[in-house]
Design a protein around this motif. Sequence first.
Motif, short mmCIF file in Angstrom:
data_model
loop_
_atom_site.label_atom_id
_atom_site.label_comp_id
_atom_site.label_asym_id
_atom_site.label_seq_id
_atom_site.Cartn_x
_atom_site.Cartn_y
_atom_site.Cartn_z
N VAL A 330 0.83 -1.21 0.00
CA VAL A 330 0.00 0.00 0.00
C VAL A 330 0.86 1.26 0.00
N SER A 331 2.06 1.17 0.58
CA SER A 331 2.96 2.32 0.55
C SER A 331 3.40 2.61 -0.88
N GLU A 332 3.70 1.53 -1.62
CA GLU A 332 4.15 1.70 -3.00
C GLU A 332 3.02 2.17 -3.92
N ASN A 350 -7.73 0.13 5.56
CA ASN A 350 -8.62 0.50 4.45
C ASN A 350 -7.91 0.38 3.11
N LEU A 351 -6.66 0.83 3.06
CA LEU A 351 -5.91 0.77 1.80
C LEU A 351 -5.54 -0.66 1.43
N ILE A 352 -5.25 -1.49 2.43
CA ILE A 352 -4.97 -2.90 2.14
C ILE A 352 -6.21 -3.56 1.54
N GLU A 358 -8.90 -4.25 -5.72
CA GLU A 358 -8.50 -3.80 -7.06
C GLU A 358 -7.65 -4.84 -7.80
N GLU A 359 -6.74 -5.48 -7.07
CA GLU A 359 -5.79 -6.39 -7.71
C GLU A 359 -6.31 -7.82 -7.84
N ARG A 397 -13.33 -5.72 3.60
CA ARG A 397 -13.54 -4.39 3.03
C ARG A 397 -12.82 -3.32 3.84
N GLY A 398 -11.57 -3.63 4.18
CA GLY A 398 -10.71 -2.66 4.83
C GLY A 398 -10.89 -2.50 6.32
#
Length: 477
Positions: A330-332, A350-352, A358-359, A397-398
């Motif tokens: 998520v940092s990248e 949340n970003l994970i 998405e992926e 869902r985060g």
Amino acid sequence: MEFMKGIQRKETVELADLLSGDYTGKTVSLNGAVHTIRDMGEVSFVILRKAEGLVQCVRERSVPVYRAGGGCAAATQEAADEGREIADGRLENTDNGPEIPSTELKEESTVTVMGIVSLEPRAPQGVEIRLTEIKVLSTPAEVLPIAVSKWKLNTSLETKLALRPITLRNPMERAKFRIQEGIVRGFRDFLHSQHFTEIRTPKIVARGAEGGSNVFRLDYFNKKAELGQSPQFYKQTMVGVYDRVFEAAPVFRAEKHNTTRHLNEYTSLDFEMGYIDGFEDVMAMETAMLQYVMKLLSEEYEKELLMLNVTLPDVSKIPAVTFKRAKELVSEKYSRPIRNPYDLEPEEENLIGRYFKEEFGSDFVFVTHYPSKKRPFYAMDDPRDPKYTLSFDLLFRGLEITTGGQRIHDYDAIIKKMEARGMDPEELASYLMIFKYGMPPHGGLGIGLERLTMRLLNEQNVRETTMFPRDVTRLEP
């Protein structure tokens, strides 16, 4: 002398009976609460609320309304004269009181109605009852402070919670907790099928499993006690008895968080399993349990899912990623610097969740190998790198909904880890007894029921999926 011999068959039918189709054209008796009344002049629609849903009744102006009690059986005699029968083939003893004005039939009155079942595709259940009699069992003392008969309560969360005993009668609110029932039912049924034994553990304890200051302290007959933060010690104990155990019960956290994701009392779905080869066995069991739950919901709670516009997530497979790698990913991708190397911040969770949606198209992701310093003393360290543990969280869902992992089962190893953390083993002598006398390799998890329901229903606040929330400001109703 009277003896109870079991459930006595009642003369009233239930909604499921009506939907079977066996009663079309027959006279039945049905009880329920008056959800709403739509007066159309000579005809009115009386919608009854039952546990399973709403039932449409059609009343002509001439249909009598009685107060319950009084022994008047005129309506029953009239039914007999016309040769009408009720569902079980016997004539109903209505035991009616005096006839009362129709205006006394109000929303939230509880009633028993008699009428003829007919098919009506436009009615809520595809059937309606053409009424011949209404018997009022009780009437509300005051007008409702909020219109629960509306399809959705267009009011604030604070109002919904302050009027909780009333607002829970709303169809949409009821649907939420029917689905929550299905989650617990699926959890319990699946684990029974996998040879787990259901247990009951104490909630008044001498010491919390997690430690720290976030406990509710009690004066227990002049002894120090706490409300249990987790059934962890007891479910581990019971692995030594039954091999596989589970519990669905409340836990308590004295955290002063006032956020959309925290409660001070919530329901934890816990299981613990022995003779595992690794913590991956626990993750696999949870995945299979979620598959069972989603299938059960799709088959038996379709009505509620449609009402709430819920699309069930795909749980055919759930990706797993290490804690360290999840932070890097998520940092990248989202250009977010790693600020805390030992824990996940809510934004990171949340970003994970976003990344794996998405992926990989997955609403779930297991994050494994959390740092040892952020996990309890009983978490087994990774032998390849003791800075990390053989543990995991499940994000949905985060949002973290599950924490689990493999536990230390060797007596010397757990004593060594406790001493390394400055803990006194004597304070947990009763817990350590299980290891002293032999324990199999084991692991388990705890799932936050309200959080799981919140994410499943796409709600934004965990209080929306808690019947009677307890947080830093709320102790009633």
